[in-house]
Design an enzyme around this catalytic site. Structure first.
Site, PDB file in Angstrom:
ATOM      1  N   CYS A 198       0.832  -1.199   0.000  1.00 36.63           N
ATOM      2  CA  CYS A 198       0.000   0.000   0.000  1.00 36.63           C
ATOM      3  C   CYS A 198       0.867   1.249   0.000  1.00 36.63           C
ATOM      4  O   CYS A 198       1.741   1.409   0.851  1.00 36.63           O
ATOM      5  CB  CYS A 198      -0.925  -0.002   1.213  1.00 36.63           C
ATOM      6  SG  CYS A 198      -1.971   1.453   1.225  1.00 36.63           S
ATOM      7  N   HIS A 216       1.764  -7.698  -6.680  1.00 37.04           N
ATOM      8  CA  HIS A 216       1.101  -6.733  -7.564  1.00 37.04           C
ATOM      9  C   HIS A 216       2.158  -6.316  -8.590  1.00 37.04           C
ATOM     10  O   HIS A 216       3.172  -5.706  -8.231  1.00 37.04           O
ATOM     11  CB  HIS A 216       0.604  -5.551  -6.729  1.00 37.04           C
ATOM     12  CG  HIS A 216      -0.137  -4.525  -7.518  1.00 37.04           C
ATOM     13  ND1 HIS A 216      -0.735  -3.432  -6.927  1.00 37.04           N
ATOM     14  CD2 HIS A 216      -0.391  -4.396  -8.839  1.00 37.04           C
ATOM     15  CE1 HIS A 216      -1.319  -2.690  -7.856  1.00 37.04           C
ATOM     16  NE2 HIS A 216      -1.118  -3.252  -9.018  1.00 37.04           N
TER      17      HIS A 216
HETATM   18  C1  LIG Z   1     -10.490   0.438  -3.294  1.00 41.90           C
HETATM   19  C2  LIG Z   1      -9.235  -0.381  -3.206  1.00 41.90           C
HETATM   20  C3  LIG Z   1      -8.729  -0.720  -1.971  1.00 41.90           C
HETATM   21  C4  LIG Z   1      -7.578  -1.498  -1.854  1.00 41.90           C
HETATM   22  N1  LIG Z   1      -7.145  -1.860  -0.613  1.00 41.90           N
HETATM   23  C5  LIG Z   1      -6.116  -2.741  -0.511  1.00 41.90           C
HETATM   24  C6  LIG Z   1      -5.740  -3.276   0.752  1.00 41.90           C
HETATM   25  O1  LIG Z   1      -6.332  -2.982   1.798  1.00 41.90           O
HETATM   26  N2  LIG Z   1      -4.704  -4.147   0.786  1.00 41.90           N
HETATM   27  C7  LIG Z   1      -4.051  -4.549  -0.361  1.00 41.90           C
HETATM   28  O2  LIG Z   1      -3.145  -5.375  -0.290  1.00 41.90           O
HETATM   29  N3  LIG Z   1      -4.372  -4.047  -1.554  1.00 41.90           N
HETATM   30  C8  LIG Z   1      -5.395  -3.172  -1.654  1.00 41.90           C
HETATM   31  N4  LIG Z   1      -5.752  -2.708  -2.892  1.00 41.90           N
HETATM   32  C9  LIG Z   1      -4.982  -3.106  -4.074  1.00 41.90           C
HETATM   33  C10 LIG Z   1      -5.554  -4.381  -4.684  1.00 41.90           C
HETATM   34  O3  LIG Z   1      -5.476  -5.447  -3.752  1.00 41.90           O
HETATM   35  C11 LIG Z   1      -4.753  -4.798  -5.918  1.00 41.90           C
HETATM   36  O4  LIG Z   1      -3.430  -5.061  -5.564  1.00 41.90           O
HETATM   37  C12 LIG Z   1      -4.753  -3.722  -7.009  1.00 41.90           C
HETATM   38  O5  LIG Z   1      -6.026  -3.126  -7.168  1.00 41.90           O
HETATM   39  C13 LIG Z   1      -4.319  -4.347  -8.354  1.00 41.90           C
HETATM   40  O6  LIG Z   1      -5.102  -5.474  -8.662  1.00 41.90           O
HETATM   41  P1  LIG Z   1      -6.413  -5.381  -9.628  1.00 41.90           P
HETATM   42  O7  LIG Z   1      -5.947  -4.741 -10.902  1.00 41.90           O
HETATM   43  O8  LIG Z   1      -6.840  -6.814  -9.791  1.00 41.90           O
HETATM   44  O9  LIG Z   1      -7.402  -4.537  -8.918  1.00 41.90           O
HETATM   45  C14 LIG Z   1      -6.900  -1.927  -3.028  1.00 41.90           C
HETATM   46  C15 LIG Z   1      -7.427  -1.593  -4.274  1.00 41.90           C
HETATM   47  C16 LIG Z   1      -8.577  -0.830  -4.385  1.00 41.90           C
HETATM   48  C17 LIG Z   1      -9.128  -0.495  -5.746  1.00 41.90           C
END
Ligand SMILES: Cc1cc2nc3c(=O)[nH]c(=O)nc-3n(C[C@H](O)[C@H](O)[C@H](O)COP(=O)(O)O)c2cc1C
Length: 323
Positions: A83, A154
């Site tokens: 994060c 990520h």
């Molecule tokens: C609204 C929101 C909140 C998120 N909160 C967290 C979190 O608390 N912990 C975490 O590891 N990643 C968090 N992420 C990141 C996602 O877990 C992920 O790594 C990122 O969105 C990329 O993956 P995606 O393209 O599949 O969304 C968050 C993403 C979004 C959009």
């Protein structure tokens, strides 16, 4: 995901897939130690398997928080090293810990001494100018040596200066190949790829290179994607549950929540995307997003939304026009 994958969201997602591992929002170790545990950590037994994600950098506090998480019944403790928000950096945790593999290793070691469930790490491929392949390798090697055998990666670096958390999920380019190479270099650790994966076809293609796939936004915004997961990714036989059946199964849960004094919208805000791509998706979404947040909204709002989505009722006019 913060503000998204709360207990209501997870209960709903579990109606779509029995096998996928679900994650909590990040909870800081300090909050676990000093906050209201029922509110922060409570969940329904139906949600299993579910991982608790912790944020923090103090190994002793993380270890204590992990122990509490295990007692609460979580199946895995995951440490957030991904994060990028300023608030998180001030507390010296999240993505900035990518620069401190030895500290992350100490934290993992401390947590592992206190729990029997797996301790895993969610990280980025790099931060700022510390984003070479060698930096990522060093991070994974050091943390794996402390007993972390699973990394959710990520596949994009984070810029800690100057980019908002939202921009940090969109602006730095994705580099999935880097995560594939990480797995090739470390066959002994489990590597789960994350970032920008929007379909199960894509997920399956990644599984030729890595051990697992983590879906974030796609699973939240188009949750019916999860309905095919058990069959396509885990080789189970059952066909996906129809959307209407999923919502029927959610009704008793929403009713319990209302009886306990909760608001309908706490539950229904997570289901708005269920009919994504279907004919009455907009009417379903609009009905719920206009009516469920109103104080006193009852289960009839959800029942009517189901009838609208399933083509059994006409969508009423938009609320502003109706009143
Ligand atoms: C609204 C929101 C909140 C998120 N909160 C967290 C979190 O608390 N912990 C975490 O590891 N990643 C968090 N992420 C990141 C996602 O877990 C992920 O790594 C990122 O969105 C990329 O993956 P995606 O393209 O599949 O969304 C968050 C993403 C979004 C959009």
């Amino acid at each position: 995901m913060m503000d998204w994958t709360d207990l209501h969201c997870r209960y709903f997602h579990r109606l779509l897939t029995r096998r996928a591992l679900l994650y909590t929002e990040m909870v800081t170790a300090d909050a676990v130690l000093h906050g209201d545990r029922t509110r922060l950590l409570g969940f329904s037994p139906q949600e299993h398997p579910v991982a608790l994600q912790l944020g923090g950098s103090d190994p002793a506090k993380l270890a204590q928080a992990a122990a509490i998480g295990e007692v609460e019944g979580y199946d895995e403790i995951n440490l957030n090293v991904g994060c990028p928000s300023d608030r998180v950096q001030e507390g010296r945790f999240g993505a900035c810990l990518m620069a401190e593999p030895a500290l992350v290793a100490r934290a993992v070691e401390a947590m592992r001494t206190r729990v029997t469930v797996p301790v895993t790490v969610k990280c980025r491929i790099g931060i700022d100018d510390q984003d070479s392949e060698a930096d990522l390798e060093r991070f994974v090697r050091t943390v794996a040596a402390a007993g972390c055998s699973t990394f959710i990666v990520h596949a994009r670096k984070a810029w800690l200066e100057g980019l908002s958390p939202k921009a940090n999920r969109e602006v730095p380019p994705l580099d999935h190949a880097r995560v594939h190479r990480l797995k090739a270099a470390h066959p002994e650790v489990e590597i789960i790829i994350n970032g920008g994966i929007t379909s199960l076809d894509e997920a399956l293609a990644h599984l030729d290179h890595v051990d697992g796939v983590a879906l974030g936004r796609a699973a939240y915004q188009n949750p019916y994607l999860l309905a095919e997961v058990d069959r396509r990714l885990f080789g189970e036989r059952q066909s996906p549950p129809p959307r209407g059946d999923v919502l029927e199964a959610l009704i008793p849960y929403a009713e319990r929540h209302l009886r306990a004094g909760g608001r309908l919208n706490n539950v229904t805000r997570h289901i708005l995307g269920l009919y994504h791509g279907r004919p009455r998706a907009r009417a379903f979404r609009r009905h719920l997003s206009e009516r469920a947040p109103r104080s006193g909204a009852g289960i009839d709002v959800l029942l009517e939304a189901i009838r609208i989505a399933e083509g059994e009722a006409e969508a009423p006019p938009a609320l502003a026009a109706a009143e």
